[in-house]
Scaffold this motif. Structure first.
Motif, PDB file in Angstrom:
ATOM      1  N   GLU A  20       0.811  -1.218   0.000  1.00 27.03           N
ATOM      2  CA  GLU A  20       0.000   0.000   0.000  1.00 27.03           C
ATOM      3  C   GLU A  20       0.842   1.264   0.000  1.00 27.03           C
ATOM      4  O   GLU A  20       0.539   2.218  -0.726  1.00 27.03           O
ATOM      5  CB  GLU A  20      -0.919   0.013   1.225  1.00 27.03           C
ATOM      6  N   SER A  24       0.839   3.825  -3.039  1.00 26.34           N
ATOM      7  CA  SER A  24       0.264   5.145  -2.771  1.00 26.34           C
ATOM      8  C   SER A  24       1.211   6.263  -3.214  1.00 26.34           C
ATOM      9  O   SER A  24       0.764   7.283  -3.754  1.00 26.34           O
ATOM     10  CB  SER A  24      -0.053   5.287  -1.283  1.00 26.34           C
ATOM     11  N   GLN A 256      -0.456  18.842   5.052  1.00 23.93           N
ATOM     12  CA  GLN A 256      -1.817  18.388   4.768  1.00 23.93           C
ATOM     13  C   GLN A 256      -2.800  19.542   4.688  1.00 23.93           C
ATOM     14  O   GLN A 256      -3.845  19.437   4.038  1.00 23.93           O
ATOM     15  CB  GLN A 256      -2.258  17.385   5.840  1.00 23.93           C
ATOM     16  N   ALA A 289      -0.968   9.874  12.638  1.00 19.90           N
ATOM     17  CA  ALA A 289      -1.016   9.286  11.296  1.00 19.90           C
ATOM     18  C   ALA A 289      -2.337   8.576  11.058  1.00 19.90           C
ATOM     19  O   ALA A 289      -2.951   8.706   9.992  1.00 19.90           O
ATOM     20  CB  ALA A 289       0.157   8.322  11.110  1.00 19.90           C
ATOM     21  N   GLN A 290      -2.794   7.843  12.071  1.00 19.94           N
ATOM     22  CA  GLN A 290      -4.068   7.129  11.925  1.00 19.94           C
ATOM     23  C   GLN A 290      -5.236   8.100  11.828  1.00 19.94           C
ATOM     24  O   GLN A 290      -6.137   7.934  10.991  1.00 19.94           O
ATOM     25  CB  GLN A 290      -4.265   6.177  13.101  1.00 19.94           C
ATOM     26  N   THR A 291      -5.201   9.118  12.655  1.00 17.80           N
ATOM     27  CA  THR A 291      -6.290  10.103  12.658  1.00 17.80           C
ATOM     28  C   THR A 291      -6.372  10.863  11.347  1.00 17.80           C
ATOM     29  O   THR A 291      -7.460  11.124  10.825  1.00 17.80           O
ATOM     30  CB  THR A 291      -6.097  11.098  13.818  1.00 17.80           C
ATOM     31  N   ASN A 292      -5.217  11.210  10.807  1.00 15.72           N
ATOM     32  CA  ASN A 292      -5.178  12.085   9.630  1.00 15.72           C
ATOM     33  C   ASN A 292      -5.007  11.352   8.298  1.00 15.72           C
ATOM     34  O   ASN A 292      -4.968  11.982   7.250  1.00 15.72           O
ATOM     35  CB  ASN A 292      -4.033  13.090   9.789  1.00 15.72           C
ATOM     36  N   GLY A 293      -4.882  10.031   8.347  1.00 14.45           N
ATOM     37  CA  GLY A 293      -4.776   9.274   7.107  1.00 14.45           C
ATOM     38  C   GLY A 293      -3.417   9.339   6.446  1.00 14.45           C
ATOM     39  O   GLY A 293      -3.314   9.195   5.222  1.00 14.45           O
ATOM     40  N   TRP A 294      -2.358   9.545   7.229  1.00 14.41           N
ATOM     41  CA  TRP A 294      -1.012   9.563   6.661  1.00 14.41           C
ATOM     42  C   TRP A 294      -0.547   8.137   6.386  1.00 14.41           C
ATOM     43  O   TRP A 294      -0.954   7.191   7.057  1.00 14.41           O
ATOM     44  CB  TRP A 294      -0.026  10.229   7.628  1.00 14.41           C
ATOM     45  N   GLN A 295       0.340   8.008   5.417  1.00 13.78           N
ATOM     46  CA  GLN A 295       0.921   6.707   5.120  1.00 13.78           C
ATOM     47  C   GLN A 295       2.046   6.408   6.115  1.00 13.78           C
ATOM     48  O   GLN A 295       2.895   7.256   6.373  1.00 13.78           O
ATOM     49  CB  GLN A 295       1.468   6.675   3.692  1.00 13.78           C
TER      50      GLN A 295
END
Length: 309
Positions: A20, A24, A256, A289-295
């Motif tokens: 992924e 990405s 972001q 990272a999880q909250t904001n959708g970072w790789q």
């Protein structure tokens, strides 16, 4: 001539496992470099910022910290009384607990003592001598060999697609400028870091930059977006950092927040066999990272190889 779009090339990241994160990155670069894409970003705005320690090379131990220690050892050899004064004594004895209690002020004292009262040229020569002679204590290779091969490939891939690549680190700007071009292909003028005060003085009949024993600014945590604004003047399209101290959360958040497409990459140090395994006590970076959708890069799972062989 514009660079060849990402989708027209072969595998640009051969040291990355298929997955992924790699996919990405490639898809993002294709979207922002294809002119008829709704996410197209003009070349002038393709700014990518990278933390250095733990993002582009190993940070166990912090390389600039080892430079400081070497300087302190030389200073103590010339003046043994230094071994009885704090924070020098703690640094020379490896007393980590002392610095946990004394905090940032003690570290700043070490930095000003070892990085000042010399010309800019003298400092650069000392840094270069350190890299010419010093070896990583665990990996047993020169510090110039502890760069991450997958991240060097990523820098080259982005530049091939019209991105400007910048370092934005809490490390010293003048320290990093000595090696940024040779190790990363990043010119000194595209390095953002912490800095001390300087003055322009006459010495021995010529004018020089003299390094003063005072801190000018710390380029870490919320200081990173400010440093980017000072040096670049626009938000990065691509920003990469790592988990350890929460020092890159602000930079990735700043990226972001730009209008239009952006990409945030966070490296998770989870490979004790090939590199080092460590996490933040509060897990702040991985939670962000999880909250904001970072790789999130898992060194263990996403990289075929870590260092250059």
């Amino acid at each position: 001539m514009l660079p060849t779009p990402a989708h027209a090339t072969g595998d640009p990241l051969p040291s990355w496992n298929d997955g992924e994160v790699k996919q990405s990155i490639i898809e993002f670069v294709a979207r922002v470099t294809t002119e008829n894409s709704p996410d197209f970003v003009p070349v002038a705005d393709r700014i990518a910022t990278f933390d250095n320690d733990g993002t582009l090379w190993a940070e166990q131990p912090v390389v600039q910290g080892m430079f400081v220690l070497g300087k302190l050892q030389a200073m103590a050899a010339a003046d043994p009384a230094l071994t009885q004064r704090q924070p020098f004594q703690a640094a020379l004895e490896g007393d980590v607990e002392y610095f946990k209690q004394a905090g940032e002020a003690a570290i700043m004292e070490l930095l000003t003592a070892t990085h000042s009262n010399m010309t800019q040229e003298q400092f650069q020569q000392e840094v270069q001598r350190f890299f010419d002679t010093s070896v990583h204590p665990r990996l047993n290779v020169p510090y110039t060999k502890v760069t991450y091969k997958p991240m060097i490939e990523l820098l080259e891939y982005l530049r091939a697609n019209g991105f400007q690549t910048w370092i934005c680190s809490g490390g010293g700007i003048d320290f990093m400028r000595v090696f940024s071009q040779s190790l990363y292909g990043i010119p000194p003028e595209q390095v953002i870091g912490s800095s001390g005060k300087e003055e322009f003085i006459q010495q021995d009949g010529k004018y020089v930059i003299w390094r003063l024993p005072e801190i000018l600014r710390i380029n870490d945590q919320t200081g990173k977006p400010i440093g980017i604004d000072l040096h670049i003047g626009k938000r990065p399209v691509f920003a990469a950092g790592n988990e350890r101290t929460g020092g890159d959360i602000a930079m990735l958040t700043y990226s972001q927040g730009r209008s239009g497409a952006s990409f945030q990459l966070l490296i998770n140090h989870d490979d004790a066999q090939r590199e080092f395994a460590y996490q933040e006590p509060d897990n702040a970076s991985l939670n962000a990272a999880q909250t904001n959708g970072w790789q999130v890069v898992s060194i263990k799972n996403d990289w075929k190889t870590v260092f250059f062989q």
